[in-house]
Design an enzyme around this catalytic site. Structure first.
Site, PDB file in Angstrom:
ATOM      1  N   SER A  27       0.846  -1.194   0.000  1.00 13.61           N
ATOM      2  CA  SER A  27       0.000   0.000   0.000  1.00 13.61           C
ATOM      3  C   SER A  27       0.879   1.240   0.000  1.00 13.61           C
ATOM      4  O   SER A  27       1.665   1.465   0.929  1.00 13.61           O
ATOM      5  CB  SER A  27      -0.895   0.008   1.232  1.00 13.61           C
ATOM      6  OG  SER A  27      -1.446   1.309   1.383  1.00 13.61           O
ATOM      7  N   HIS A  52      -1.286  -1.268  -4.222  1.00 13.87           N
ATOM      8  CA  HIS A  52      -2.564  -0.883  -3.619  1.00 13.87           C
ATOM      9  C   HIS A  52      -2.544   0.631  -3.368  1.00 13.87           C
ATOM     10  O   HIS A  52      -1.614   1.154  -2.756  1.00 13.87           O
ATOM     11  CB  HIS A  52      -2.719  -1.637  -2.298  1.00 13.87           C
ATOM     12  CG  HIS A  52      -4.014  -1.438  -1.593  1.00 13.87           C
ATOM     13  ND1 HIS A  52      -5.156  -2.150  -1.893  1.00 13.87           N
ATOM     14  CD2 HIS A  52      -4.361  -0.607  -0.570  1.00 13.87           C
ATOM     15  CE1 HIS A  52      -6.144  -1.785  -1.087  1.00 13.87           C
ATOM     16  NE2 HIS A  52      -5.686  -0.839  -0.275  1.00 13.87           N
ATOM     17  N   ASP A  54      -4.736   3.794  -1.768  1.00 14.35           N
ATOM     18  CA  ASP A  54      -5.840   4.114  -0.855  1.00 14.35           C
ATOM     19  C   ASP A  54      -6.348   5.524  -1.097  1.00 14.35           C
ATOM     20  O   ASP A  54      -5.618   6.490  -0.871  1.00 14.35           O
ATOM     21  CB  ASP A  54      -5.341   4.002   0.590  1.00 14.35           C
ATOM     22  CG  ASP A  54      -5.150   2.566   1.003  1.00 14.35           C
ATOM     23  OD1 ASP A  54      -6.121   1.789   0.910  1.00 14.35           O
ATOM     24  OD2 ASP A  54      -4.026   2.197   1.404  1.00 14.35           O
ATOM     25  N   MET A  56      -8.985   8.293   0.083  1.00 20.11           N
ATOM     26  CA  MET A  56      -9.852   8.653   1.228  1.00 20.11           C
ATOM     27  C   MET A  56     -10.377  10.066   1.044  1.00 20.11           C
ATOM     28  O   MET A  56      -9.637  10.957   0.612  1.00 20.11           O
ATOM     29  CB  MET A  56      -9.059   8.609   2.516  1.00 20.11           C
ATOM     30  CG  MET A  56      -8.416   7.273   2.783  1.00 20.11           C
ATOM     31  SD  MET A  56      -7.490   7.357   4.321  1.00 20.11           S
ATOM     32  CE  MET A  56      -6.579   5.835   4.223  1.00 20.11           C
ATOM     33  N   HIS A  85      -8.379   1.403  -4.008  1.00 18.09           N
ATOM     34  CA  HIS A  85      -9.343   1.177  -2.923  1.00 18.09           C
ATOM     35  C   HIS A  85     -10.048   2.499  -2.632  1.00 18.09           C
ATOM     36  O   HIS A  85      -9.437   3.423  -2.089  1.00 18.09           O
ATOM     37  CB  HIS A  85      -8.548   0.656  -1.709  1.00 18.09           C
ATOM     38  CG  HIS A  85      -9.345   0.436  -0.483  1.00 18.09           C
ATOM     39  ND1 HIS A  85      -8.767   0.192   0.746  1.00 18.09           N
ATOM     40  CD2 HIS A  85     -10.692   0.403  -0.257  1.00 18.09           C
ATOM     41  CE1 HIS A  85      -9.704   0.024   1.654  1.00 18.09           C
ATOM     42  NE2 HIS A  85     -10.883   0.170   1.079  1.00 18.09           N
ATOM     43  N   MET A  87     -12.219   4.622  -0.625  1.00 17.42           N
ATOM     44  CA  MET A  87     -12.879   4.848   0.669  1.00 17.42           C
ATOM     45  C   MET A  87     -13.598   6.191   0.574  1.00 17.42           C
ATOM     46  O   MET A  87     -13.168   7.204   1.133  1.00 17.42           O
ATOM     47  CB  MET A  87     -11.824   4.816   1.798  1.00 17.42           C
ATOM     48  CG  MET A  87     -11.315   3.395   2.036  1.00 17.42           C
ATOM     49  SD  MET A  87      -9.806   3.341   3.022  1.00 17.42           S
ATOM     50  CE  MET A  87      -8.600   3.554   1.739  1.00 17.42           C
ATOM     51  N   MET A 156     -11.686  -5.738   5.453  1.00 17.80           N
ATOM     52  CA  MET A 156     -10.907  -4.760   6.228  1.00 17.80           C
ATOM     53  C   MET A 156     -10.647  -5.336   7.626  1.00 17.80           C
ATOM     54  O   MET A 156     -11.571  -5.802   8.304  1.00 17.80           O
ATOM     55  CB  MET A 156     -11.665  -3.447   6.352  1.00 17.80           C
ATOM     56  CG  MET A 156     -11.863  -2.696   5.040  1.00 17.80           C
ATOM     57  SD  MET A 156     -10.322  -2.266   4.206  1.00 17.80           S
ATOM     58  CE  MET A 156      -9.577  -1.133   5.386  1.00 17.80           C
ATOM     59  N   ASP A 191      -6.864  -6.203   4.470  1.00 19.62           N
ATOM     60  CA  ASP A 191      -6.248  -4.871   4.478  1.00 19.62           C
ATOM     61  C   ASP A 191      -6.312  -4.254   5.872  1.00 19.62           C
ATOM     62  O   ASP A 191      -7.394  -4.025   6.407  1.00 19.62           O
ATOM     63  CB  ASP A 191      -7.024  -3.995   3.464  1.00 19.62           C
ATOM     64  CG  ASP A 191      -6.427  -2.601   3.296  1.00 19.62           C
ATOM     65  OD1 ASP A 191      -5.400  -2.300   3.918  1.00 19.62           O
ATOM     66  OD2 ASP A 191      -7.005  -1.830   2.511  1.00 19.62           O
ATOM     67  N   GLY A 213       0.978  -1.951   4.197  1.00 18.73           N
ATOM     68  CA  GLY A 213       1.614  -0.644   4.135  1.00 18.73           C
ATOM     69  C   GLY A 213       2.853  -0.624   4.994  1.00 18.73           C
ATOM     70  O   GLY A 213       3.974  -0.860   4.527  1.00 18.73           O
TER      71      GLY A 213
HETATM   72  C1  DX5 Z   1      -6.387   1.717   5.757  1.00 14.92           C
HETATM   73  C2  DX5 Z   1      -5.965   1.432   4.331  1.00 14.92           C
HETATM   74  C3  DX5 Z   1      -4.862   0.481   4.237  1.00 14.92           C
HETATM   75  C4  DX5 Z   1      -3.556   0.926   4.856  1.00 14.92           C
HETATM   76  C5  DX5 Z   1      -2.966  -0.295   5.495  1.00 14.92           C
HETATM   77  O1  DX5 Z   1      -7.404   2.649   5.737  1.00 14.92           O
HETATM   78  O2  DX5 Z   1      -7.052   0.914   3.577  1.00 14.92           O
HETATM   79  O3  DX5 Z   1      -4.635   0.014   2.913  1.00 14.92           O
HETATM   80  O4  DX5 Z   1      -2.639   1.477   3.968  1.00 14.92           O
HETATM   81  O5  DX5 Z   1      -1.863   0.069   6.220  1.00 14.92           O
HETATM   82  P1  DX5 Z   1      -1.136  -0.933   7.210  1.00 14.92           P
HETATM   83  O6  DX5 Z   1      -0.709  -2.114   6.394  1.00 14.92           O
HETATM   84  O7  DX5 Z   1      -0.004  -0.117   7.713  1.00 14.92           O
HETATM   85  O8  DX5 Z   1      -2.115  -1.298   8.282  1.00 14.92           O
HETATM   86 ZN    ZN Z   2      -6.613  -0.051   1.491  1.00 13.90          ZN
END
Ligand code: DX5
Ligand code: ZN
Length: 237
Positions: A27, A52, A54, A56, A85, A87, A156, A191, A213
């Site tokens: 990520s 990946h 993210d 947001m 992804h 969100m 998740m 994730d 990540g």
């Molecule tokens: C969280 C994201 C993840 C995030 C995961 O909201 O959807 O993809 O980057 O990060 P780690 O692997 O550090 O938990």
């Molecule tokens: Zn994610």
């Protein structure tokens, strides 16, 4: 449209039909954004098969990350499949822009779109893989009517918003449920908080696409990190 990249999301098998080993999905949220190109190169050299991203909106998720121009920049930098992804409270407004920016798979949340039929269909019409994500408090069974329309289900194991959160084991039962109830061609992704302590139980529960990540990015050698995490999947303790 690059069919080999979108093909990646059609099934967890290689082009010759062999079942893939669980795939690491780094990520970029945890990347050094001032050196994104270098980060991506290092991930490629470590053996990353997919990335990946993210997205947001500060509304569906209590944080802002990055948007279309960054996806576009990543697309210009790599040929790896991009797993985007979303969100977002209103993903319908952003399917076309993210697809045009180079997303190969678009994942929307069931909590944002309680009947995702139309949007999953639209994602496929745009030529991308279609994913459906489920937050920790949401019952996985609500996805049942839509599994046939998915290429990927994202369980998740943290609430969306931030990297580096603690893994919620509620995702494990959902992965097992997916292994029983979803077609084999559907990727089972997890994730949030996937790291050296949790990776093995994720794989044992049925995960075959592991978003990570902070378990990968920010470490001195991504190649060493990949090897270390692979060993954790195989190790017995
Ligand atoms: C969280 C994201 C993840 C995030 C995961 O909201 O959807 O993809 O980057 O990060 P780690 O692997 O550090 O938990
Ligand atoms: Zn994610």
């Amino acid at each position: 449209m690059n069919t080999s990249r979108t093909q990646f999301f059609r099934a967890p098998t290689t082009p010759s039909g062999a079942v893939r080993q669980p795939v690491f999905n780094p990520s970029l949220l945890a990347a050094d954004f001032a050196c994104l190109k270098r980060e991506i190169r290092a991930l490629e050299q470590a053996g990353a098969e997919v990335l990946h991203l993210d997205i947001m909106d500060g509304h569906f998720a209590p944080n802002l990350s990055f948007g279309v121009p960054v996806v576009e920049a990543v697309r210009k930098t790599t040929d790896l499949p991009l797993d985007v992804h979303l969100m977002l409270s209103n993903p319908e407004d952003f399917l076309v822009p993210f697809r045009k920016a180079g997303a190969d798979c678009l994942t929307i949340h069931i909590e944002a779109v309680p009947d995702p039929t139309r949007l999953l269909d639209e994602i496929h019409k745009l030529g991308a893989g279609a994913g459906l994500a489920v937050n920790p408090p949401t019952d996985i069974v609500v996805l049942e009517p839509y599994l046939e329309l998915c290429d990927l289900v994202l369980t998740m194991s943290v609430m969306p918003g931030f990297g580096g959160q603690k893994f919620n084991p509620v995702a494990l039962d959902k992965l097992s449920w997916l292994r029983k109830n979803a077609p084999d061609r559907v990727w089972r992704s997890v994730d949030g908080g996937v790291n050296e302590s949790t990776i093995r139980s994720c794989v044992e529960a049925g995960a075959n696409l592991l978003v990570m990540g902070t378990a990968i990015l920010g470490h001195p050698s991504y190649r060493d990190r990949f090897e270390f995490l692979r060993d954790k999947i195989a190790s017995r303790q």
